[in-house]
Design an enzyme around this catalytic site. Structure first.
Site, PDB file in Angstrom:
ATOM      1  N   CYS A   2     -17.341 -14.285  46.374  1.00 44.54           N
ATOM      2  CA  CYS A   2     -18.015 -13.350  46.209  1.00 44.54           C
ATOM      3  C   CYS A   2     -17.580 -12.824  47.822  1.00 44.54           C
ATOM      4  O   CYS A   2     -17.646 -13.330  49.159  1.00 44.54           O
ATOM      5  CB  CYS A   2     -19.628 -12.592  46.542  1.00 44.54           C
ATOM      6  SG  CYS A   2     -20.140 -13.504  44.963  1.00 44.54           S
ATOM      7  N   ARG A  27     -12.055 -14.506  47.480  1.00 45.89           N
ATOM      8  CA  ARG A  27     -13.303 -14.201  48.054  1.00 45.89           C
ATOM      9  C   ARG A  27     -13.935 -14.729  46.219  1.00 45.89           C
ATOM     10  O   ARG A  27     -15.132 -15.514  45.826  1.00 45.89           O
ATOM     11  CB  ARG A  27     -14.346 -14.026  48.630  1.00 45.89           C
ATOM     12  CG  ARG A  27     -13.531 -14.117  49.622  1.00 45.89           C
ATOM     13  CD  ARG A  27     -14.531 -13.052  50.869  1.00 45.89           C
ATOM     14  NE  ARG A  27     -15.706 -14.069  50.622  1.00 45.89           N
ATOM     15  CZ  ARG A  27     -16.131 -14.611  51.991  1.00 45.89           C
ATOM     16  NH1 ARG A  27     -15.081 -14.652  52.681  1.00 45.89           N
ATOM     17  NH2 ARG A  27     -17.489 -15.136  51.850  1.00 45.89           N
ATOM     18  N   TRP A  75     -17.510 -13.690  42.973  1.00 48.34           N
ATOM     19  CA  TRP A  75     -17.874 -14.990  41.749  1.00 48.34           C
ATOM     20  C   TRP A  75     -18.868 -15.059  40.990  1.00 48.34           C
ATOM     21  O   TRP A  75     -19.847 -15.633  41.943  1.00 48.34           O
ATOM     22  CB  TRP A  75     -16.819 -16.119  43.227  1.00 48.34           C
ATOM     23  CG  TRP A  75     -17.027 -17.219  41.730  1.00 48.34           C
ATOM     24  CD1 TRP A  75     -15.634 -17.903  41.587  1.00 48.34           C
ATOM     25  CD2 TRP A  75     -17.783 -18.035  42.185  1.00 48.34           C
ATOM     26  NE1 TRP A  75     -15.470 -18.701  41.131  1.00 48.34           N
ATOM     27  CE2 TRP A  75     -16.659 -19.144  41.344  1.00 48.34           C
ATOM     28  CE3 TRP A  75     -18.501 -18.459  42.647  1.00 48.34           C
ATOM     29  CZ2 TRP A  75     -17.611 -20.460  41.172  1.00 48.34           C
ATOM     30  CZ3 TRP A  75     -19.533 -19.929  41.772  1.00 48.34           C
ATOM     31  CH2 TRP A  75     -18.428 -20.496  41.266  1.00 48.34           C
ATOM     32  N   ASN A  99     -23.847 -11.546  48.961  1.00 42.97           N
ATOM     33  CA  ASN A  99     -22.921 -12.612  48.399  1.00 42.97           C
ATOM     34  C   ASN A  99     -24.117 -13.907  48.798  1.00 42.97           C
ATOM     35  O   ASN A  99     -24.704 -13.863  50.061  1.00 42.97           O
ATOM     36  CB  ASN A  99     -22.058 -12.769  49.891  1.00 42.97           C
ATOM     37  CG  ASN A  99     -20.961 -14.198  50.117  1.00 42.97           C
ATOM     38  OD1 ASN A  99     -20.805 -14.684  48.752  1.00 42.97           O
ATOM     39  ND2 ASN A  99     -20.281 -14.809  50.711  1.00 42.97           N
ATOM     40  N   GLY A 100     -24.161 -15.152  47.713  1.00 38.69           N
ATOM     41  CA  GLY A 100     -24.936 -15.824  47.918  1.00 38.69           C
ATOM     42  C   GLY A 100     -25.950 -16.133  46.531  1.00 38.69           C
ATOM     43  O   GLY A 100     -25.457 -15.671  45.760  1.00 38.69           O
ATOM     44  N   GLU A 482      -4.094 -34.670  46.768  1.00 39.39           N
ATOM     45  CA  GLU A 482      -4.164 -33.961  46.807  1.00 39.39           C
ATOM     46  C   GLU A 482      -3.272 -33.311  46.124  1.00 39.39           C
ATOM     47  O   GLU A 482      -3.294 -32.067  45.419  1.00 39.39           O
ATOM     48  CB  GLU A 482      -3.123 -33.802  48.271  1.00 39.39           C
ATOM     49  CG  GLU A 482      -3.465 -32.695  48.859  1.00 39.39           C
ATOM     50  CD  GLU A 482      -4.416 -31.245  48.957  1.00 39.39           C
ATOM     51  OE1 GLU A 482      -5.544 -31.023  48.443  1.00 39.39           O
ATOM     52  OE2 GLU A 482      -4.376 -29.926  48.897  1.00 39.39           O
ATOM     53  N   LYS A 486      -3.949 -29.451  43.518  1.00 39.16           N
ATOM     54  CA  LYS A 486      -3.002 -28.521  43.849  1.00 39.16           C
ATOM     55  C   LYS A 486      -2.013 -28.289  42.768  1.00 39.16           C
ATOM     56  O   LYS A 486      -2.479 -26.738  42.345  1.00 39.16           O
ATOM     57  CB  LYS A 486      -2.144 -28.821  44.634  1.00 39.16           C
ATOM     58  CG  LYS A 486      -1.403 -27.354  45.493  1.00 39.16           C
ATOM     59  CD  LYS A 486      -2.367 -27.512  46.743  1.00 39.16           C
ATOM     60  CE  LYS A 486      -3.606 -27.301  46.503  1.00 39.16           C
ATOM     61  NZ  LYS A 486      -4.887 -27.554  47.585  1.00 39.16           N
ATOM     62  N   GLU A 489      -5.421 -26.945  40.071  1.00 43.70           N
ATOM     63  CA  GLU A 489      -6.162 -26.421  40.275  1.00 43.70           C
ATOM     64  C   GLU A 489      -5.282 -25.093  39.852  1.00 43.70           C
ATOM     65  O   GLU A 489      -5.529 -23.496  39.441  1.00 43.70           O
ATOM     66  CB  GLU A 489      -5.993 -26.367  42.008  1.00 43.70           C
ATOM     67  CG  GLU A 489      -6.896 -24.619  42.719  1.00 43.70           C
ATOM     68  CD  GLU A 489      -6.629 -24.808  44.025  1.00 43.70           C
ATOM     69  OE1 GLU A 489      -6.406 -25.921  44.644  1.00 43.70           O
ATOM     70  OE2 GLU A 489      -7.886 -24.371  44.583  1.00 43.70           O
ATOM     71  N   HIS A 505      -4.664 -51.591  35.857  1.00 40.17           N
ATOM     72  CA  HIS A 505      -5.974 -52.145  34.766  1.00 40.17           C
ATOM     73  C   HIS A 505      -6.176 -51.138  33.942  1.00 40.17           C
ATOM     74  O   HIS A 505      -7.794 -51.100  33.900  1.00 40.17           O
ATOM     75  CB  HIS A 505      -6.750 -52.798  36.482  1.00 40.17           C
ATOM     76  CG  HIS A 505      -6.483 -53.411  37.311  1.00 40.17           C
ATOM     77  ND1 HIS A 505      -6.588 -54.609  36.614  1.00 40.17           N
ATOM     78  CD2 HIS A 505      -5.378 -53.437  38.466  1.00 40.17           C
ATOM     79  CE1 HIS A 505      -5.839 -55.248  38.190  1.00 40.17           C
ATOM     80  NE2 HIS A 505      -5.550 -54.827  38.762  1.00 40.17           N
ATOM     81  N   LYS A 604     -12.087 -18.595  46.869  1.00 34.01           N
ATOM     82  CA  LYS A 604     -12.141 -19.100  47.863  1.00 34.01           C
ATOM     83  C   LYS A 604     -12.791 -19.849  48.743  1.00 34.01           C
ATOM     84  O   LYS A 604     -12.761 -20.851  49.190  1.00 34.01           O
ATOM     85  CB  LYS A 604     -10.939 -17.920  48.888  1.00 34.01           C
ATOM     86  CG  LYS A 604     -10.392 -19.056  50.604  1.00 34.01           C
ATOM     87  CD  LYS A 604      -9.188 -19.874  49.629  1.00 34.01           C
ATOM     88  CE  LYS A 604      -8.487 -19.927  50.826  1.00 34.01           C
ATOM     89  NZ  LYS A 604      -7.483 -21.280  50.777  1.00 34.01           N
TER      90      LYS A 604
END
Ligand code: M6R
Length: 609
Positions: A2, A27, A75, A99-100, A482, A486, A489, A505, A604
């Site tokens: 947010c 955000r 968000w 935001n929160g 990584e 990427k 995502e 294995h 983000k």
């Protein structure tokens, strides 16, 4: 998670709010909305989906007029992304953006229900707004008093920007855990979740702290403590300008940020090298204490955690000090055996990631010394660690982290070298040689960037795969994690990273004809072993993309596509090899027509647990 904004001044408030929201859309982008204080009360407009939906609504419906307002890009946490759950939320007297997460919103709801309140949304934010409204209407209709009353009850994380209908000449802002800054203009002032939202208007800002209430008018900002006394604040100045927060001719922020990496690495390492050796004293680090730590704990989330994995391999190899790497959300609940003899290192681009912040607090409680490798200046983690090593990468707007990862590992190398030198595991001349390799890395990265057409071609060949594997050993394995993150995502292609030696294995049973496998082979001492593992998947039909050191000879029995990296020292290959992986992920996403910078379901900065 947010973005919140506020504007008060003489310009068109709607334009200012929407412009600021556009800069914060990274955000969160499930819905957006604005509230503007005008002569007929507070006017609210909101829309589910991207900001473009709100823009359309504002063009179609009558535009609110006024010079003070607040805005939000969401968000979703409580309640699905919808018009009704979009912010602002509130009553006819009090509107707020948040935001929160309000943890005790159910208790607040029960209390307010008894007082006769009803709710139209599912959001915790509406409960918080109504609580402020209740304190306002049952008290002296004094905004400060109402905020103080409500904040005494509310538990959780929040940054609020608040409008009171009776006071159209001012905005209010408060925060606890979630970030919030106040931009200082000339005859106008701003609220933002971060400086990016108002950087085109002013570089000057205040950092608001917990238990402070900001009253923001066009001609001044007054910040008071909970007891009402005025607090003197230091004016901060952003050291970057608006061009850093714009695409600069690139189709996406991600591609721009990938190309900014050489410069970002220079900015991160130059102030920390003196006379050819690492120099961390300027950041306040007691380097004589470094070799005395029993153990180092690197704790972070997502990409930043992957930078921690590079730290583990590099520090254990060069300095011989044990390093533990944890995902922050696990660290905080696993009763970690961290003590006062240990050093805790938090890595975070935003400096606001809730789990990393909580892990840091736990480490402090247990008496460990703490260091932060952080990009956003003045962020919560930066403020709470004993010492912060800023990465100076400038704003990273794309949700997928690229340049932040690169500078995080650049700083990790300096810590590793300093520690190794102080431990005596490397000599001064070896340290100088390593520093000089690190200084060459911006040029190496620039050379790898020239492979972008090859990466685009490779992306076009693998973008329709349903699933693929990333494999490597040692540092290459750390990096493959990584690479895999990427790709997942932003391209939504399922992938897994696997230690190349572990495939047989279990996982090798997944390999079928044509399945792409992206392999990394840069580490001299294990290259042959990795190549054997690659041949094993190739023999089972995999379409292999190999990213490798220049000396690796690649036959048709090994790989279908090869990217040879420029020569560098083994430990620095992650910086070079990260680039093609970023580019392959980028092109897979872009060629699929995805919203590269704002992948679905993500945001983000993750300021909730
Ligand atoms: O701001 P932080 O570095 O603390 O964020 C941590 C992760 O959320 C972040 O790295 C995330 O994994 C990236 N979006 C991945 O590209």
């Amino acid at each position: 998670m947010c973005g919140i904004v506020g504007y008060i001044g003489t310009r068109d408030c709607v334009d200012m709010l929407v412009d600021s929201l556009a800069r914060l859309e990274y955000r969160g982008y499930d819905s957006s909305g604005i509230a503007v204080a005008g002569p007929d009360g507070i006017q609210v407009r909101k829309a589910a989906g991207r900001l473009s939906n709100l823009r359309r609504k504002l063009a179609d419906e009558d535009r609110p007029a006024g010079h003070a307002g607040i805005g939000h890009t969401r968000w979703a946490t409580h309640g699905a992304p919808s018009d009704v759950n979009a912010h602002p939320q509130g009553t006819k007297d009090v509107m707020l953006v948040h935001n929160g997460i309000i943890e005790n919103y159910r208790e607040i709801e029960d209390f307010l229900t008894q007082k006769g309140y009803t709710f139209s949304s599912e959001t915790d934010t509406e409960r918080a707004a109504c609580l402020i409204d209740w304190y306002y209407r049952s008290g002296k209709r004094d905004p400060q008093e109402a905020l103080r009353g409500a904040l005494g009850v509310i538990r959780g994380s929040y940054a609020f920007a608040v409008l009171f209908r009776d006071f159209p000449d001012r905005l209010y802002a408060v925060r606890c855990e979630s970030p919030l800054v106040i931009g200082l203009g000339d005859g106008e002032n701003f609220i933002g979740s971060d400086v990016t939202s108002f950087i085109s208007y002013t570089k000057k800002y205040y950092l608001l702290e917990k238990d402070e209430i900001a009253e923001i008018r066009a001609d001044g900002v007054y910040i008071r403590g909970m007891d009402g006394h005025l607090v003197e604040k230091k004016v901060q100045t952003a050291d970057w300008d608006v061009s850093a927060a714009e695409k600069g001719g690139y189709p996406h922020f991600m591609l721009k940020e990938i190309h900014e990496q050489p410069e970002a690495v220079r900015a991160a390492i130059s102030p920390r090298i003196r006379d050819g050796l690492p120099w961390l004293e300027g950041d306040g680090i007691d380097t004589d204490k470094l070799p005395k730590y029993r153990k180092l704990f690197f704790v972070a989330c997502g990409t930043a955690m992957h930078a921690g994995l590079v730290a583990k391999y590099v520090i254990e190899r060069t300095a011989g000090v044990e390093v533990t790497v944890d995902v922050a959300s696990e660290f905080r609940y696993r009763d970690p055996l961290i003590t006062k003899d240990d050093l805790f290192v938090a890595i975070s681009q935003s400096g606001e990631t809730a789990d990393t912040l909580a892990a840091l607090r736990l480490a402090k409680e247990k008496g460990a010394d703490t260091v932060g490798i952080v990009n956003v200046v003045g962020s919560s983690i930066a403020r709470e660690v004993d010492h912060v090593l800023y990465t100076y990468a400038g704003p990273e707007i794309s949700v997928a982290s690229t340049k932040a990862y690169m500078v995080q590992i650049a700083v990790v190398y300096l810590i590793a070298m300093e520690l190794a030198l102080k431990k005596g595991t490397i000599s001064r001349s070896q340290c100088e040689a390593a520093v000089s390799h690190l200084q060459e890395m911006p040029d190496v990265i620039s050379q790898v960037l020239e492979e972008k057409d090859t990466c685009s071609m490779i992306a076009s060949r693998i973008m329709n795969a349903e699933s693929l594997l990333y494999i490597g050993r040692g540092l290459d394995y750390a990096l493959s994690m990584e690479g895999s993150l990427k790709l997942k995502e932003i391209s939504y292609i399922h992938s897994e990273s696997y230690a190349a030696g572990e495939l047989k294995h279990g996982t090798i049973s997944l390999v079928t004809e044509g399945m792409p496998v992206i392999a990394i082979a840069t580490q001299k001492r294990i290259i042959e072993k990795t190549i054997s593992n690659i041949k094993e998947v190739k023999a089972r039909g995999a379409k292999v993309v190999l990213i490798c050191a220049p000396e690796v000879e690649v036959g048709k029995d090994v790989a279908d596509y090869v990217i040879h990296l420029p020569k560098t020292d083994d430990i620095f290959y992650p910086m070079a090899a990260a680039v093609p992986m970023q580019l392959i992920a980028y092109y897979c996403s872009a060629l699929k027509g995805n919203d590269v910078d704002k992948p679905r379901n993500l945001a983000k900065s993750v300021t909730v647990e």
